[in-house]
Design a protein around this motif. Structure first.
Motif, PDB file in Angstrom:
ATOM      1  N   ASP A   1       0.735  -0.990   0.017  1.00  0.00           N
ATOM      2  CA  ASP A   1      -0.081   0.207  -0.110  1.00  0.00           C
ATOM      3  C   ASP A   1       0.876   1.064  -0.013  1.00  0.00           C
ATOM      4  N   GLY A   2       0.528   2.256  -0.723  1.00  0.00           N
ATOM      5  CA  GLY A   2       1.118   3.514  -0.777  1.00  0.00           C
ATOM      6  C   GLY A   2       2.485   3.546  -1.411  1.00  0.00           C
ATOM      7  N   GLU A   3       2.823   2.271  -1.922  1.00  0.00           N
ATOM      8  CA  GLU A   3       4.432   2.536  -2.587  1.00  0.00           C
ATOM      9  C   GLU A   3       3.991   2.616  -4.339  1.00  0.00           C
ATOM     10  N   VAL A   4       5.215   3.321  -4.835  1.00  0.00           N
ATOM     11  CA  VAL A   4       5.116   3.492  -6.306  1.00  0.00           C
ATOM     12  C   VAL A   4       6.361   2.623  -6.821  1.00  0.00           C
ATOM     13  N   MET A   5       6.245   1.703  -7.606  1.00  0.00           N
ATOM     14  CA  MET A   5       7.460   1.022  -8.193  1.00  0.00           C
ATOM     15  C   MET A   5       7.386   1.344  -9.493  1.00  0.00           C
ATOM     16  N   ALA A   6       8.722   1.620  -9.866  1.00  0.00           N
ATOM     17  CA  ALA A   6       9.117   2.027 -11.373  1.00  0.00           C
ATOM     18  C   ALA A   6       9.562   0.416 -11.996  1.00  0.00           C
ATOM     19  N   LEU A   7       9.263   0.343 -13.177  1.00  0.00           N
ATOM     20  CA  LEU A   7       9.588  -0.882 -13.904  1.00  0.00           C
ATOM     21  C   LEU A   7      10.529  -0.529 -15.212  1.00  0.00           C
ATOM     22  N   CYS A   8      11.836  -0.563 -14.987  1.00  0.00           N
ATOM     23  CA  CYS A   8      12.745   0.152 -15.863  1.00  0.00           C
ATOM     24  C   CYS A   8      13.636  -1.055 -16.814  1.00  0.00           C
ATOM     25  N   GLY A   9      14.334  -0.552 -17.826  1.00  0.00           N
ATOM     26  CA  GLY A   9      14.990  -1.544 -18.472  1.00  0.00           C
ATOM     27  C   GLY A   9      15.160  -1.264 -19.918  1.00  0.00           C
ATOM     28  N   PRO A  10      16.083  -1.808 -20.720  1.00  0.00           N
ATOM     29  CA  PRO A  10      16.095  -1.515 -22.113  1.00  0.00           C
ATOM     30  C   PRO A  10      15.137  -1.887 -22.943  1.00  0.00           C
ATOM     31  N   ASN A  11      14.900  -1.544 -24.136  1.00  0.00           N
ATOM     32  CA  ASN A  11      13.697  -2.255 -24.931  1.00  0.00           C
ATOM     33  C   ASN A  11      13.791  -3.629 -24.939  1.00  0.00           C
ATOM     34  N   GLY A  12      12.812  -4.430 -24.781  1.00  0.00           N
ATOM     35  CA  GLY A  12      12.720  -5.704 -24.792  1.00  0.00           C
ATOM     36  C   GLY A  12      13.155  -6.528 -23.835  1.00  0.00           C
ATOM     37  N   ALA A  13      13.531  -5.581 -22.683  1.00  0.00           N
ATOM     38  CA  ALA A  13      13.888  -6.369 -21.579  1.00  0.00           C
ATOM     39  C   ALA A  13      12.575  -7.174 -20.596  1.00  0.00           C
ATOM     40  N   GLY A  14      11.353  -6.866 -21.098  1.00  0.00           N
ATOM     41  CA  GLY A  14      10.216  -7.535 -20.403  1.00  0.00           C
ATOM     42  C   GLY A  14       9.479  -6.771 -19.407  1.00  0.00           C
ATOM     43  N   LYS A  15       9.621  -5.267 -19.570  1.00  0.00           N
ATOM     44  CA  LYS A  15       8.905  -4.390 -18.664  1.00  0.00           C
ATOM     45  C   LYS A  15       7.298  -4.567 -18.857  1.00  0.00           C
ATOM     46  N   SER A  16       6.982  -4.549 -20.112  1.00  0.00           N
ATOM     47  CA  SER A  16       5.540  -4.645 -20.386  1.00  0.00           C
ATOM     48  C   SER A  16       5.005  -5.968 -20.239  1.00  0.00           C
ATOM     49  N   THR A  17       5.811  -6.960 -20.264  1.00  0.00           N
ATOM     50  CA  THR A  17       5.364  -8.370 -19.870  1.00  0.00           C
ATOM     51  C   THR A  17       4.926  -8.433 -18.519  1.00  0.00           C
ATOM     52  N   ILE A  18       6.077  -8.074 -17.771  1.00  0.00           N
ATOM     53  CA  ILE A  18       5.868  -8.023 -16.242  1.00  0.00           C
ATOM     54  C   ILE A  18       4.210  -7.328 -15.973  1.00  0.00           C
ATOM     55  N   ALA A  19       4.206  -6.143 -16.560  1.00  0.00           N
ATOM     56  CA  ALA A  19       3.004  -5.365 -15.997  1.00  0.00           C
ATOM     57  C   ALA A  19       1.919  -6.078 -16.518  1.00  0.00           C
TER      58      ALA A  19
ATOM     59  N   ASP B   1       9.255   4.865  -5.066  1.00  0.00           N
ATOM     60  CA  ASP B   1       9.924   4.635  -4.033  1.00  0.00           C
ATOM     61  C   ASP B   1      11.013   3.686  -4.350  1.00  0.00           C
ATOM     62  N   ARG B   2      10.613   2.678  -5.132  1.00  0.00           N
ATOM     63  CA  ARG B   2      11.658   1.673  -5.598  1.00  0.00           C
ATOM     64  C   ARG B   2      11.757   1.435  -6.986  1.00  0.00           C
ATOM     65  N   LEU B   3      12.823   0.831  -7.468  1.00  0.00           N
ATOM     66  CA  LEU B   3      12.946   0.730  -9.089  1.00  0.00           C
ATOM     67  C   LEU B   3      13.405  -0.735  -9.235  1.00  0.00           C
ATOM     68  N   LEU B   4      12.748  -1.208 -10.151  1.00  0.00           N
ATOM     69  CA  LEU B   4      13.157  -2.690 -10.587  1.00  0.00           C
ATOM     70  C   LEU B   4      13.784  -2.449 -12.048  1.00  0.00           C
ATOM     71  N   LEU B   5      15.248  -2.720 -11.893  1.00  0.00           N
ATOM     72  CA  LEU B   5      15.718  -2.583 -13.292  1.00  0.00           C
ATOM     73  C   LEU B   5      15.867  -3.900 -14.041  1.00  0.00           C
ATOM     74  N   LEU B   6      15.311  -4.227 -15.122  1.00  0.00           N
ATOM     75  CA  LEU B   6      15.170  -5.516 -15.772  1.00  0.00           C
ATOM     76  C   LEU B   6      16.383  -5.397 -17.114  1.00  0.00           C
ATOM     77  N   ALA B   7      16.945  -6.518 -17.187  1.00  0.00           N
ATOM     78  CA  ALA B   7      17.835  -6.662 -18.240  1.00  0.00           C
ATOM     79  C   ALA B   7      17.732  -8.088 -18.889  1.00  0.00           C
ATOM     80  N   ASP B   8      17.431  -8.325 -20.090  1.00  0.00           N
ATOM     81  CA  ASP B   8      17.221  -9.501 -20.671  1.00  0.00           C
ATOM     82  C   ASP B   8      16.199 -10.630 -19.879  1.00  0.00           C
ATOM     83  N   GLY B   9      15.119  -9.983 -19.569  1.00  0.00           N
ATOM     84  CA  GLY B   9      14.118 -10.858 -18.888  1.00  0.00           C
ATOM     85  C   GLY B   9      14.553 -11.221 -17.410  1.00  0.00           C
ATOM     86  N   GLY B  10      15.564 -10.792 -16.905  1.00  0.00           N
ATOM     87  CA  GLY B  10      16.121 -10.890 -15.717  1.00  0.00           C
ATOM     88  C   GLY B  10      16.130  -9.542 -14.694  1.00  0.00           C
ATOM     89  N   ILE B  11      16.294  -9.746 -13.493  1.00  0.00           N
ATOM     90  CA  ILE B  11      16.461  -8.452 -12.792  1.00  0.00           C
ATOM     91  C   ILE B  11      17.936  -8.432 -12.564  1.00  0.00           C
TER      92      ILE B  11
END
Lengths: 346, 272
Positions: free
Chosen positions: B29-47, B209-219
């Motif tokens: 609750d109340g947290e904002v997490m950003a999902l970042c990473g290069p194109n094709g890293a899987g950001k939209s897939t996780i969303a 608040d927190r950032l998840l950086l993806l690369a090649d489908g992994g964290i």
């Protein structure tokens, strides 16, 4: 020409006006014919019958109203409402404003199925209505699936592709129907006269046979309206709104095709009703299917009752196929929509 | 604080290929997490997986502690709202009509709106700042306004979790700030949890608040932005020379291109 949302009359007002309009159309269409019967007599005769106050009080006029004209008017209304509702459904499911049972091949597929049933040795009487409708239903479903698959590119179905594929499927089905007629010359005239839209053989029995299927399709489609609304956001967002997207699409397309097939089996191919009516209604009440569908049902019925009246009266005593009247009204309408579509207008 | 969404060793496959794997995170609750990473890293897939649009091939996705796949679509829609990358602008819809679509999971068998539904639609429009647009056709609005309308539609669902797929990618600087400001405000004032796919690392660092950086489908990295956004990790992840500076007002990391290694991107040829 686009009525902005603010300019829309209260949707519920249009819905409320639809019922008296339909009743007036029924009474007017029943009163007009070779023998003109005053509208009050028509209304009185109908009132007597629906309140079970005995038959035949008013003699010849009553017979003409109750046995000859009213079944035909009601059948035209039933077919018009169903075709319009099916058109609105296809437009919603395929997110294609040009989808119409006639244009996306469903009606021609149903026509082919029905033609095969008519020339087949299966009995072609009222009890045979079931076969004609069943074959029409199978033909309709095959056509809708084939059109959709032909038009699909990846996960999307572009509007223009869908209509073009519909034209191709329609042409193929029409060619096959012609072939069926050529191979069965004896019954060719029966198929031909029915194909272009024909209410001359209307009767209470036909109404009775068709109404369970048609009624069921109305109920199912009217119950799906709010879910079909969500589909306008795209499949993904509709799914995250709790809609089981694939199931909804299959159920509504099958049910709309059932309604179309029964209409085709009853009265042949009547084009453009499913295009004109939903569009005109959408300009009046907006895109909310919860209001649009019932309004479309009422005005579709009114429209085809009046079109059939035109078919009876334009060259009286000769009759035109009603499909010609609807095509004459519908094809310019279609071209206007196509141009607007190209310019990205609703 | 309740956990709204959790991923535990999640793998998602598309067309037989694992697009993301071994993804683990929690969002409360109340947290904002950003999902970042290069194109094709899987950001939209996780969303999309978080929104229930794609199943997990391995691992577990949980919505408020229950396995997401066992939550009914209606129940899921009352908890979690999703706005796609290109929000639809269906022709003929007025803004209010589009926002009202968000009430679907709360409607009964016949789909009639109650006064409660209408109040929720108005509240959602107010919060997203589109109340004054109510009767405008959606197609006439600018990209930024359409994005706000889509968020208003999502808010009308009264979710506890909001998933936004690249809400700012087509917007100018002013609208970027206003959309992300809106998300921040909703999380602070109403305790909404938000998962936001975003390309712009500096912007992500400012508001999440927190950032998840993806690369090649992994964290590649997971944590507060200041910990994740370090030059060596970013250079490895994006495969291009980058530097990390500090925001002059709040010390939040700011990511810029480095001229060492590829001076040709600079208009002065990197000689200054």
């Amino acid at each position: 020409m686009v009525a902005g949302p603010a300019a829309r009359p209260a949707a519920r007002l249009v819905l409320a006006a639809g019922i008296p309009t339909l009743v007036a159309a029924v009474i007017f269409a029943t009163s007009v014919g070779a023998v003109s019967i005053p509208q009050t007599t028509v209304a009185a005769s109908i009132f007597r019958h629906v309140t079970f106050q005995g038959e035949g009080g008013a003699g010849a006029a009553d017979t003409i109203v109750w046995q000859v004209r009213l079944p035909r008017v009601l059948l035209a209304g039933m077919v018009g409402g169903t075709l319009a509702l099916s058109g609105a459904t296809y437009q919603s499911v395929f997110r294609n404003p040009l989808a119409d049972p006639y244009l996306i091949g469903v009606a021609s597929g149903a026509g082919l199925g029905a033609a095969i049933a008519i020339v087949s040795p299966l009995p072609l009487n009222y009890y045979g209505f079931g076969y004609v409708a069943l074959f029409a239903f199978v033909g309709a479903l095959a056509a809708v699936a084939l059109t959709y698959e032909l038009a699909r590119s990846g996960r999307t179905v572009p509007t223009a592709n869908h209509v073009l594929a519909g034209v191709a499927v329609s042409a193929a089905a029409t060619a096959a129907t012609t072939l069926v007629m050529m191979l069965n010359e004896a019954k060719a005239f029966v198929v031909f006269s029915w194909l272009y839209g024909d209410f001359t053989t209307s009767s209470w029995e036909k109404l009775q046979l068709a109404s369970p299927y048609v009624g069921a399709s109305w109920v199912v489609l009217l119950l799906c309206t709010h879910r079909l609304n969500a589909l306008q956001l795209g499949d993904d967002e509709a799914a995250t709104l709790g809609v089981r997207v694939e199931r909804l699409k299959i159920v509504t397309v099958v049910v709309a095709s059932l309604g179309t097939a029964v209409c085709v089996a009853l009265s042949g191919l009547i084009g453009f009703v499913g295009l004109i009516v939903p569009h005109a209604c959408r300009l009046l009440v907006g895109p909310d299917n919860r209001v649009l569908f019932p309004v479309t049902l009422l005005f579709g019925a009114t429209f085809l009752i009046l079109a059939d009246l035109g078919a009876r009266m334009v060259l009286a005593p000769q009759e035109l196929p009603v499909g010609i009247i609807t095509a004459a009204a519908g094809s310019p309408f279609f071209l206007i929509l196509l141009r607007r579509q190209r310019r990205g207008l609703p | 604080m309740n956990t709204q969404l959790s991923f535990e060793g999640v793998e998602v496959r598309l067309g037989g290929r694992a697009v993301v794997s071994g993804v683990t995170f929690e969002l409360g609750d109340g947290e904002v997490m950003a999902l970042c990473g290069p194109n094709g890293a899987g950001k939209s897939t996780i969303a999309r997986a978080a929104a229930g649009l794609l199943p997990a091939a391995a691992g577990a996705i949980r919505l408020r502690g229950s396995a997401l796949r066992s939550v009914s679509p209606g129940e899921r829609a009352r908890t979690c709202a999703y706005v796609a990358q290109q929000p639809a602008a269906p022709p003929g819809f007025a803004v209010r009509e589009l926002v009202a679509l968000g009430r679907l999971p709360h409607l009964g068998l016949f789909g009639a709106e109650s006064p409660k539904d209408r109040a929720a639609v108005e509240r959602a429009m107010e919060r997203a700042g589109v109340f004054s647009l109510g009767s405008r056709p959606i197609g006439e609005l600018s990209g930024g306004e359409q994005q706000r309308v889509s968020i208003a539609r999502a808010l009308a669902q009264e979710p506890r979790l909001l998933i936004l797929d690249e809400p700012t990618s087509n917007l100018d600087l002013r609208f970027q700030a206003s959309i992300l400001g809106l998300v921040r405000r909703l999380s602070r004032d109403e305790g909404l949890a938000a998962l936001v796919v975003i390309h712009d690392l500096s912007l992500a660092a400012l508001f999440c608040d927190r950032l998840l950086l993806l690369a090649d489908g992994g964290i590649a990295g997971y944590g507060p932005p200041a910990e994740v956004l370090t030059a060596p990790l970013l250079v490895r992840t994006y495969g291009t020379p980058l530097r990390v500076l500090s925001h002059p007002e709040c010390l939040s990391p700011v990511v810029v291109h480095s001229l060492t290694g590829h001076p040709h991107i600079a208009n002065q040829g990197g000689e200054a």
